[in-house]
Design a protein around this motif. Sequence first.
Motif, PDB file in Angstrom:
ATOM      1  N   ILE A 109      59.146  77.219 -48.994  1.00 10.90           N
ATOM      2  CA  ILE A 109      58.511  78.560 -48.941  1.00 10.90           C
ATOM      3  C   ILE A 109      59.578  79.856 -48.907  1.00 10.90           C
ATOM      4  O   ILE A 109      59.921  80.760 -49.461  1.00 10.90           O
ATOM      5  CB  ILE A 109      57.472  78.687 -48.251  1.00 10.90           C
ATOM      6  CG1 ILE A 109      56.033  78.037 -48.706  1.00 10.90           C
ATOM      7  CG2 ILE A 109      56.971  80.170 -48.039  1.00 10.90           C
ATOM      8  CD1 ILE A 109      54.995  77.479 -47.821  1.00 10.90           C
TER       9      ILE A 109
ATOM     10  N   TRP B 218      61.178  78.385 -57.855  1.00  4.99           N
ATOM     11  CA  TRP B 218      60.291  77.353 -57.526  1.00  4.99           C
ATOM     12  C   TRP B 218      60.090  76.765 -59.159  1.00  4.99           C
ATOM     13  O   TRP B 218      59.701  77.100 -59.848  1.00  4.99           O
ATOM     14  CB  TRP B 218      58.797  77.786 -57.251  1.00  4.99           C
ATOM     15  CG  TRP B 218      58.818  78.267 -55.825  1.00  4.99           C
ATOM     16  CD1 TRP B 218      59.804  78.078 -54.804  1.00  4.99           C
ATOM     17  CD2 TRP B 218      57.903  79.008 -55.041  1.00  4.99           C
ATOM     18  NE1 TRP B 218      59.462  78.316 -53.762  1.00  4.99           N
ATOM     19  CE2 TRP B 218      58.035  79.076 -53.857  1.00  4.99           C
ATOM     20  CE3 TRP B 218      56.560  79.441 -55.469  1.00  4.99           C
ATOM     21  CZ2 TRP B 218      57.524  79.595 -52.806  1.00  4.99           C
ATOM     22  CZ3 TRP B 218      55.713  80.027 -54.484  1.00  4.99           C
ATOM     23  CH2 TRP B 218      56.100  80.057 -53.095  1.00  4.99           C
ATOM     24  N   ASN B 219      60.488  75.366 -58.933  1.00  2.00           N
ATOM     25  CA  ASN B 219      60.446  74.523 -60.143  1.00  2.00           C
ATOM     26  C   ASN B 219      59.292  73.298 -59.928  1.00  2.00           C
ATOM     27  O   ASN B 219      58.662  73.547 -58.902  1.00  2.00           O
ATOM     28  CB  ASN B 219      61.619  73.848 -60.492  1.00  2.00           C
ATOM     29  CG  ASN B 219      62.302  72.957 -59.401  1.00  2.00           C
ATOM     30  OD1 ASN B 219      61.575  72.471 -58.472  1.00  2.00           O
ATOM     31  ND2 ASN B 219      63.608  72.747 -59.262  1.00  2.00           N
ATOM     32  N   LEU B 220      59.005  72.713 -60.720  1.00  2.00           N
ATOM     33  CA  LEU B 220      57.847  71.765 -60.811  1.00  2.00           C
ATOM     34  C   LEU B 220      58.076  70.740 -59.643  1.00  2.00           C
ATOM     35  O   LEU B 220      57.190  70.503 -58.833  1.00  2.00           O
ATOM     36  CB  LEU B 220      57.692  70.933 -62.327  1.00  2.00           C
ATOM     37  CG  LEU B 220      56.815  70.017 -62.302  1.00  2.00           C
ATOM     38  CD1 LEU B 220      55.262  70.370 -61.955  1.00  2.00           C
ATOM     39  CD2 LEU B 220      56.657  69.088 -63.432  1.00  2.00           C
ATOM     40  N   ARG B 221      59.257  70.333 -59.404  1.00  2.00           N
ATOM     41  CA  ARG B 221      59.492  69.414 -58.477  1.00  2.00           C
ATOM     42  C   ARG B 221      59.123  69.945 -57.254  1.00  2.00           C
ATOM     43  O   ARG B 221      58.816  69.303 -56.273  1.00  2.00           O
ATOM     44  CB  ARG B 221      61.106  69.020 -58.549  1.00  2.00           C
ATOM     45  CG  ARG B 221      61.649  67.986 -57.414  1.00  2.00           C
ATOM     46  CD  ARG B 221      62.856  67.534 -58.266  1.00  2.00           C
ATOM     47  NE  ARG B 221      63.582  66.858 -57.092  1.00  2.00           N
ATOM     48  CZ  ARG B 221      64.877  66.628 -57.159  1.00  2.00           C
ATOM     49  NH1 ARG B 221      65.481  67.111 -58.232  1.00  2.00           N
ATOM     50  NH2 ARG B 221      65.657  66.246 -56.054  1.00  2.00           N
ATOM     51  N   LYS B 222      59.672  71.190 -57.059  1.00  2.00           N
ATOM     52  CA  LYS B 222      59.318  72.028 -55.639  1.00  2.00           C
ATOM     53  C   LYS B 222      57.768  72.086 -55.416  1.00  2.00           C
ATOM     54  O   LYS B 222      57.262  72.056 -54.314  1.00  2.00           O
ATOM     55  CB  LYS B 222      59.804  73.189 -55.333  1.00  2.00           C
ATOM     56  CG  LYS B 222      61.452  73.089 -55.140  1.00  2.00           C
ATOM     57  CD  LYS B 222      62.234  74.403 -55.205  1.00  2.00           C
ATOM     58  CE  LYS B 222      63.738  74.081 -55.018  1.00  2.00           C
ATOM     59  NZ  LYS B 222      64.416  75.180 -55.265  1.00  2.00           N
ATOM     60  N   TRP B 223      57.035  72.419 -56.435  1.00  2.00           N
ATOM     61  CA  TRP B 223      55.525  72.697 -56.208  1.00  2.00           C
ATOM     62  C   TRP B 223      54.926  71.345 -56.107  1.00  2.00           C
ATOM     63  O   TRP B 223      53.985  71.407 -55.128  1.00  2.00           O
ATOM     64  CB  TRP B 223      55.039  73.069 -57.712  1.00  2.00           C
ATOM     65  CG  TRP B 223      55.135  74.738 -57.805  1.00  2.00           C
ATOM     66  CD1 TRP B 223      55.746  75.423 -58.566  1.00  2.00           C
ATOM     67  CD2 TRP B 223      54.297  75.709 -57.068  1.00  2.00           C
ATOM     68  NE1 TRP B 223      55.839  76.783 -58.403  1.00  2.00           N
ATOM     69  CE2 TRP B 223      54.799  76.890 -57.694  1.00  2.00           C
ATOM     70  CE3 TRP B 223      53.209  75.717 -56.238  1.00  2.00           C
ATOM     71  CZ2 TRP B 223      54.353  78.088 -56.959  1.00  2.00           C
ATOM     72  CZ3 TRP B 223      52.809  76.648 -55.616  1.00  2.00           C
ATOM     73  CH2 TRP B 223      53.198  77.979 -56.099  1.00  2.00           C
ATOM     74  N   LEU B 224      55.593  70.187 -56.741  1.00  2.00           N
ATOM     75  CA  LEU B 224      54.956  68.771 -56.323  1.00  2.00           C
ATOM     76  C   LEU B 224      55.258  68.516 -55.129  1.00  2.00           C
ATOM     77  O   LEU B 224      54.325  67.855 -54.277  1.00  2.00           O
ATOM     78  CB  LEU B 224      55.494  67.807 -57.353  1.00  2.00           C
ATOM     79  CG  LEU B 224      55.041  68.090 -58.929  1.00  2.00           C
ATOM     80  CD1 LEU B 224      55.776  66.795 -59.639  1.00  2.00           C
ATOM     81  CD2 LEU B 224      53.485  67.809 -58.921  1.00  2.00           C
ATOM     82  N   SER B 225      56.201  68.960 -54.417  1.00  2.00           N
ATOM     83  CA  SER B 225      56.854  68.544 -53.145  1.00  2.00           C
ATOM     84  C   SER B 225      55.982  69.092 -52.169  1.00  2.00           C
ATOM     85  O   SER B 225      55.328  68.494 -51.235  1.00  2.00           O
ATOM     86  CB  SER B 225      58.263  68.975 -52.872  1.00  2.00           C
ATOM     87  OG  SER B 225      58.954  68.201 -53.441  1.00  2.00           O
ATOM     88  N   MET B 226      55.487  70.086 -52.499  1.00  2.00           N
ATOM     89  CA  MET B 226      54.655  71.358 -51.496  1.00  2.00           C
ATOM     90  C   MET B 226      53.156  70.662 -51.562  1.00  2.00           C
ATOM     91  O   MET B 226      52.562  70.546 -50.735  1.00  2.00           O
ATOM     92  CB  MET B 226      54.606  72.824 -51.979  1.00  2.00           C
ATOM     93  CG  MET B 226      55.779  73.279 -51.519  1.00  2.00           C
ATOM     94  SD  MET B 226      55.728  75.221 -51.874  1.00  2.00           S
ATOM     95  CE  MET B 226      54.075  75.701 -51.716  1.00  2.00           C
ATOM     96  N   VAL B 227      52.740  70.409 -52.755  1.00  2.00           N
ATOM     97  CA  VAL B 227      51.353  69.769 -52.795  1.00  2.00           C
ATOM     98  C   VAL B 227      51.382  68.343 -52.046  1.00  2.00           C
ATOM     99  O   VAL B 227      50.460  68.106 -51.443  1.00  2.00           O
ATOM    100  CB  VAL B 227      51.182  69.436 -54.219  1.00  2.00           C
ATOM    101  CG1 VAL B 227      49.852  68.801 -54.529  1.00  2.00           C
ATOM    102  CG2 VAL B 227      50.892  70.874 -54.981  1.00  2.00           C
TER     103      VAL B 227
ATOM    104  N   ARG C 280      62.586  80.398 -51.245  1.00  2.00           N
ATOM    105  CA  ARG C 280      62.101  81.320 -52.350  1.00  2.00           C
ATOM    106  C   ARG C 280      62.547  82.760 -51.939  1.00  2.00           C
ATOM    107  O   ARG C 280      63.000  83.551 -52.864  1.00  2.00           O
ATOM    108  CB  ARG C 280      60.749  81.034 -52.958  1.00  2.00           C
ATOM    109  CG  ARG C 280      60.339  81.788 -53.849  1.00  2.00           C
ATOM    110  CD  ARG C 280      60.770  81.992 -55.268  1.00  2.00           C
ATOM    111  NE  ARG C 280      60.225  82.854 -56.160  1.00  2.00           N
ATOM    112  CZ  ARG C 280      61.060  83.567 -56.760  1.00  2.00           C
ATOM    113  NH1 ARG C 280      62.347  83.505 -56.420  1.00  2.00           N
ATOM    114  NH2 ARG C 280      60.663  84.403 -57.638  1.00  2.00           N
TER     115      ARG C 280
END
Length: 166
Positions: free
Chosen positions: A128, A138-147, A131
Amino acid sequence: MSEQNSTNSISKLGVLLAILGIFAFSTIELACKALRQTIDQAGGTPVNGFLMCFLRFFFAGIILAALFYPPFHHSGKRLNGKDMLAFLVNGLTCVAISISLYQFALPCFHNASSAAVVFSSNALFTIIFARFLNGEAWNLRKWLSMVMGIAGILCFFFESGRPDGR
């Protein structure tokens, strides 16, 4: 060695070092919990958790700088004032917020392993704040990591890691 093989080797080394870091941190977490219990049982003055965290990060920073700055410097790269300011702002902001929250949560858990899981949420702070402080996308990989990180912490809370209210 081709550039792809070199990148692959560096990635494997990174994973190995991350595993060793997790092992070392977990060992420190267990040792700190044992130290705290021993001092409590002996009737000694309680150890200030904020001071212990500060010392842990301060000395870890010195050790990491000593290990990784010389190869960085020898490769011809240099840190400028802007780099140093970024390190300072990131360190003061992220460590101050995440470690303070961690220290407030720590007494709520009986097991050191539970406290370590709470601390593992520090990666979410990194994603977070990177950013907003560093302008990282924020790319897909970072979003998936956060989720996945949030889901893992929630699963832990609804299992045996729930706070016991101390």
